[in-house]
Every structure is written in structure tokens, then in C-alpha cells.
Design a protein around this motif. Structure first.
Motif, short mmCIF file in Angstrom:
data_model
loop_
_atom_site.label_atom_id
_atom_site.label_comp_id
_atom_site.label_asym_id
_atom_site.label_seq_id
_atom_site.Cartn_x
_atom_site.Cartn_y
_atom_site.Cartn_z
N SER B 127 0.84 -1.19 0.00
CA SER B 127 0.00 0.00 0.00
C SER B 127 0.89 1.25 0.00
O SER B 127 2.12 1.16 0.04
CB SER B 127 -0.91 0.00 1.22
N LYS B 128 0.23 2.41 -0.02
CA LYS B 128 0.99 3.66 0.00
C LYS B 128 1.81 3.77 1.28
O LYS B 128 2.88 4.39 1.30
CB LYS B 128 0.03 4.84 -0.11
N ALA B 129 1.29 3.20 2.36
CA ALA B 129 2.01 3.24 3.64
C ALA B 129 3.36 2.52 3.57
O ALA B 129 4.27 2.80 4.35
CB ALA B 129 1.15 2.62 4.72
N ASP B 130 3.47 1.58 2.63
CA ASP B 130 4.74 0.87 2.45
C ASP B 130 5.71 1.65 1.56
O ASP B 130 6.81 1.17 1.28
CB ASP B 130 4.48 -0.50 1.80
N GLY B 131 5.27 2.79 1.07
CA GLY B 131 6.13 3.60 0.20
C GLY B 131 5.95 3.28 -1.27
O GLY B 131 6.72 3.74 -2.11
N VAL B 132 4.93 2.50 -1.58
CA VAL B 132 4.70 2.11 -2.97
C VAL B 132 3.90 3.21 -3.68
O VAL B 132 2.90 3.70 -3.14
CB VAL B 132 3.95 0.76 -3.05
N LEU B 133 4.35 3.59 -4.86
CA LEU B 133 3.70 4.66 -5.63
C LEU B 133 3.46 4.21 -7.07
O LEU B 133 4.17 3.32 -7.57
CB LEU B 133 4.58 5.91 -5.64
N VAL B 134 2.51 4.85 -7.70
CA VAL B 134 2.24 4.55 -9.11
C VAL B 134 3.47 4.92 -9.94
O VAL B 134 4.08 5.97 -9.74
CB VAL B 134 1.00 5.36 -9.59
N GLY B 135 3.84 4.02 -10.84
CA GLY B 135 4.98 4.29 -11.72
C GLY B 135 6.25 3.58 -11.29
O GLY B 135 7.21 3.53 -12.06
N GLN B 136 6.27 3.04 -10.08
CA GLN B 136 7.49 2.36 -9.62
C GLN B 136 7.68 1.02 -10.36
O GLN B 136 6.70 0.39 -10.74
CB GLN B 136 7.43 2.11 -8.11
N ALA B 137 8.93 0.65 -10.52
CA ALA B 137 9.25 -0.58 -11.24
C ALA B 137 9.11 -1.79 -10.32
O ALA B 137 9.35 -1.70 -9.13
CB ALA B 137 10.68 -0.51 -11.76
N VAL B 138 8.68 -2.90 -10.91
CA VAL B 138 8.52 -4.15 -10.16
C VAL B 138 9.39 -5.20 -10.84
O VAL B 138 9.36 -5.34 -12.07
CB VAL B 138 7.04 -4.60 -10.14
#
Lengths: 177, 282
Positions: B127-138
Motif C-alpha cells: 500500500s501507500k504506507a509501504d512507500g509504494v507509488l504509481v509508476g514504480q518498477a517491479v
């Protein structure tokens, strides 16, 4: 009609669909458990409840795919309209009915998705939505093959849902007004 | 219904993704066990597509010294078979070490589900709380698998590199050398035009913008690596592998152009975990 039971069915079928889909693909085709659930609801529930139930099922599925939002909701809603209109002419307990209705619903769904991809491509120049027609047809067949087992099982537990047969009376969208 | 149709036809993808990722975690109690059982059943029935997936490491702390000695003897007996595996792993390690910088800012998340429709995507327990943002690479240690398209309070959705709407600039290369020659090294294969990959579903992607002459001049062959070479992606990921070439042929509609089909080593929809590069944003 018991909406809580229907909600649990939607939750379980969608969760199974999300969890198992990637592992049982055959030539990229996989069964659509949400479609099977929608067919079960549409052949049993009163008109308005069936329409709302199928629409919500589709809307929930829309939240877990990269397809444009609303496509599955529209597709399952439209299928529910067609199936509910023919509810009185189908023998809802027979496995052949489950197979045929799911197959036809799958084919209609495939046609809507292909048509949508074509129109969407015309409206959005940078879009590359072009699902393979063969895969969609296989999806429909795969779902239809599983439908007699799943819908057959659900038909045995039909009383849990407390569907009311005949003309709609248990739920009315305009009733609240 | 009308609203759904309007949304399906007119809503741009960015707005379409807004409500996604909110309910994902609510399905985790069922989707995770279903995925685990499915993966187990697939392994048992021998239909798994992940032939190169590493075997789970057993950690038996309660073994007696006698049992351990027997185990060592058994392992010695199969040493010849393992030697080839070791060579393969050396190549892998060298490649991972080469691209290790990309792994520094990564955090692993459990995969909750795969796409519910005809597209190629997965949902992560992030989630956003984990620092994950739209556009990040996986990514995984094996390959780049996609990009975050939606993040909510209940999950994050990833568009895979094999999805029809996913395209990126790439380049080719192959590993040359042998342990006797001092190890393997990655040799880039240059083409006249910058190759562009586009997902085609079924865990595959294609490169269809190169003419056949260019491909023949570059001496591309099946098994060559496709790696990222796109300035729109983070610097650390340049040269990160996407997959290997499966087939090279002519395009039916444009016979002068090559049809290159490639695939990641793993089935991306069946991954149990994936790493999000938290510092990256395309």
C-alpha cells in the motif's frame, strides 16, 4: 432474497477466480468463475435482484483487472437482462441448461469485449487493446464445461439464497421511492 | 449500466485505475491459499511452467550428525550432475552482481492475485504506507516484470511487461565465454534501429519494429537476451533483463519486418512474490 448469502457467493467466486486463474490456463484461456456465478444468479433470482447482483459482480471484477473500468459490469448486466427475460423458458435444474446458458453468455461476453476493444481503439489513439478472439472463445467453452458442476452444486443449495420465483417481488429498485 | 458503458469507453486509464487497489487485501484470506494450493498442485502434477524456479531450501536443524554424514555421502554421489548446475548458477550470480544496484532499493511483497480479465497484471499486498507509488518498477532477481499502475489502502496493481498495453525500448545481448576462459560476459548485440517491445499476452512479448535485414545483420538468434534500454525508466534498471528470444520470423502482414517473440523465464502471473523498487518512478 438473501443478499448476504449472495455477497458471500460473490466474494468466494471472485476470490477463486483471482487466485486460480493463472494456474489453470490452457492456451491462455481460463474459466470465468464470475460469469458462472452471474449465470447462476440470473437464472434464479427475480428480475431486479438479478440485474443488480450481476452488475455488482461485474463491477467487483472490474476492480481487479487492467481492462477499462465498467466493462465487466456492463457486460454482466446486459447478460443478466437477456437471461432474466428467458428465465421462464429454461429448465434451470438441468446440467445441459447450465452448459448452454454459460456457453452463450461467454460467447456474448466475448463479442462485447471484442466490440469494446474496436470502439475503444477508435476513441483512444494510443490504445492497443486487441484481445485474441480465439482465446475469448476458449474462455467461454472452458467456463461452460465447468458450469454444470458449479451451478449444479449451487442449485442444490438454492434455498440458502431464498430466491423468489415468478414475477419480481422481493426486491424493487423503485420500491424505496 | 449507462454509466458503466460510458466509463468503459471514455474514461482514460489513469482515472480508471483510481478506485483500484482498495479492496485487494480484503480478498487475501482466500486468494493466497488458493494460489498456494494451485501452485502446489501444479508442481505435483508436473504441469508447472517455471522449470528454472529454484527449489525451496530445507532447513532441518534437528538432524543427528550420522544423518548429516549420510546426506553428505548422497550429495557427493550426485556431484557430477550438480557441476553443470553450478556453472549455470555462476552465470546467474555474475548477472545478478552486474545488475545488483537495482536490487538495493527493492522491497519484496506477496502476490495476491492475477488479472481477473483478459489482461496481464498481478496484485501485490502493498500500500501507500509501504512507500509504494504509481509508476514504480517491479522486478524479480530474474527479470523486470512490470510497473505499478494503481495503489490503494488494500493493495497495489502491477501491469506486467507481457500486457498488451505495456511497451518499452529494449536492446539485445548474449552471454559469451566459459568458466575455462575466465567466466561469462554479457555482450550487447547492436541493431540499426532501437527495438521496442510490446506485450502480447500469454506470458510473452514481441519486438516488431525491426526490419528483417537488420535482424540478420545483428545475427540475433533464439535464446538471446532482451534487456531494458529505455531512458524513461530508472538508470539502475538499464540493462536489466526482460526475457529471452523464443522465436524469430517474418511478419505476415509486413514480410520485410521481423517478428521476434520473447518470454520471461518465469510465468509472471504465477509468481509468489515480487520486488518493488521503491526509489524508482518512471
Amino acid at each position: 432474497m438473501r443478499w448476504l448469502t449472495l455477497f458471500i457467493l460473490a466474494y468466494v467466486m471472485l476470490a477463486i477466480h483471482l487466485g486460480i486463474r493463472a494456474f489453470i490456463t490452457w492456451h491462455e484461456a481460463a474459466p470465468n468463475f464470475v460469469l458462472i456465478a452471474a449465470v447462476f444468479v440470473a437464472i434464479n433470482a427475480p428480475r431486479n435482484a438479478a440485474l443488480l447482483g450481476c452488475f455488482v459482480l461485474g463491477a467487483m471484477q472490474d476492480l481487479f483487472t487492467q481492462q477499462p473500468l465498467g466493462l465487466q459490469a456492463f457486460t454482466l448486466g446486459l447478460l443478466a437482462i437477456v437471461i432474466v427475460r428467458n428465465q421462464t423458458t429454461i429448465y434451470r435444474e438441468h446440467p445441459v441448461t447450465h452448459f448452454l446458458v454459460t456457453l452463450l453468455a461467454g460467447l456474448a461476453s466475448a463479442a462485447i469485449i471484442l466490440l469494446h476493444a474496436w470502439v475503444y481503439g477508435k476513441l483512444h489513439a494510443d490504445s492497443h487493446l486487441s484481445p485474441a478472439a480465439g482465446v475469448l472463445l476458449l474462455d467461454a467453452l472452458y467456463s461452460a464445461l465447468l458450469a454444470p458442476f458449479i451451478i449444479g452444486l449451487l442449485q442444490r443449495r438454492r434455498r440458502w439464497f431464498a430466491f423468489k420465483s415468478g414475477r419480481p417481488s422481493g426486491f424493487n429498485l423503485r420500491g424505496a421511492a | 449500466m449507462g454509466l458503466a458503458l460510458v466509463s468503459a469507453l471514455l474514461l482514460p486509464p489513469d482515472l480508471s485505475n483510481a478506485p483500484r487497489g482498495t479492496l485487494d487485501a480484503a480478498f487475501a484470506p482466500l486468494t493466497i491459499p488458493v494460489r498456494q494450493v494451485s501452485a502446489w498442485a501444479q508442481k505435483k502434477t508436473g504441469t508447472s511452467t517455471d522449470k528454472d524456479a529454484p527449489a525451496a531450501v530445507r532447513q532441518d536443524h534437528d538432524k543427528t550428525p550420522e544423518q548429516l554424514r549420510d546426506e553428505v555421502e548422497a550429495l557427493r554421489a550426485s556431484l557430477s550432475e550438480i557441476t553443470s548446475e553450478v556453472n549455470h548458477l555462476r552465470e546467474e550470480n555474475r548477472r545478478i552482481a552486474q545488475m545488483g544496484q537495482a536490487g538495493r532499493d527493492c522491497r519484496s511483497f506477496q502476490v495476491l492475485f492475477s488479472d481477473a480479465g483478459q489482461r496481464q497484471s498481478i496484485g501485490l499486498r502493498a500500500s501507500k504506507a509501504d512507500g509504494v507509488l504509481v509508476g514504480q518498477a517491479v522486478l524479480t532477481p530474474d527479470c523486470l516484470i512490470g510497473q505499478i499502475t494503481a495503489v490503494g489502502v488494500g493493495g497495489a496493481q502491477v501491469r506486467l511487461t507481457t500486457d498488451r498495453e505495456c511497451s518499452m525500448r529494449v536492446s539485445f545481448g548474449r552471454f559469451e565465454g566459459s568458466p575455462e576462459e575466465g567466466g561469462y560476459r554479457f555482450v550487447p548485440v547492436r541493431t540499426e534501429r532501437q527495438p521496442i517491445s510490446r506485450g502480447i499476452g500469454n506470458n510473452e512479448f514481441e519486438i516488431a519494429n525491426l526490419d528483417l535485414r537488420d535482424v540478420q545483420a545483428a545475427k540475433l538468434v533464439e535464446g538471446d537476451w532482451v534487456v531494458l534500454s529505455d531512458d524513461d525508466w530508472p538508470r539502475q534498471l538499464q540493462g536489466y533483463p526482460l526475457g529471452r528470444i523464443k522465436s524469430i520470423g517474418r511478419q505476415r502482414k509486413a514480410p520485410l519486418f521481423a517478428q521476434i517473440t520473447a518470454a520471461p523465464r518465469l510465468n509472471l502471473s504465477q509468481l509468489p512474490n515480487a520486488m518493488v523498487m521503491l526509489s524508482s518512478k518512471k
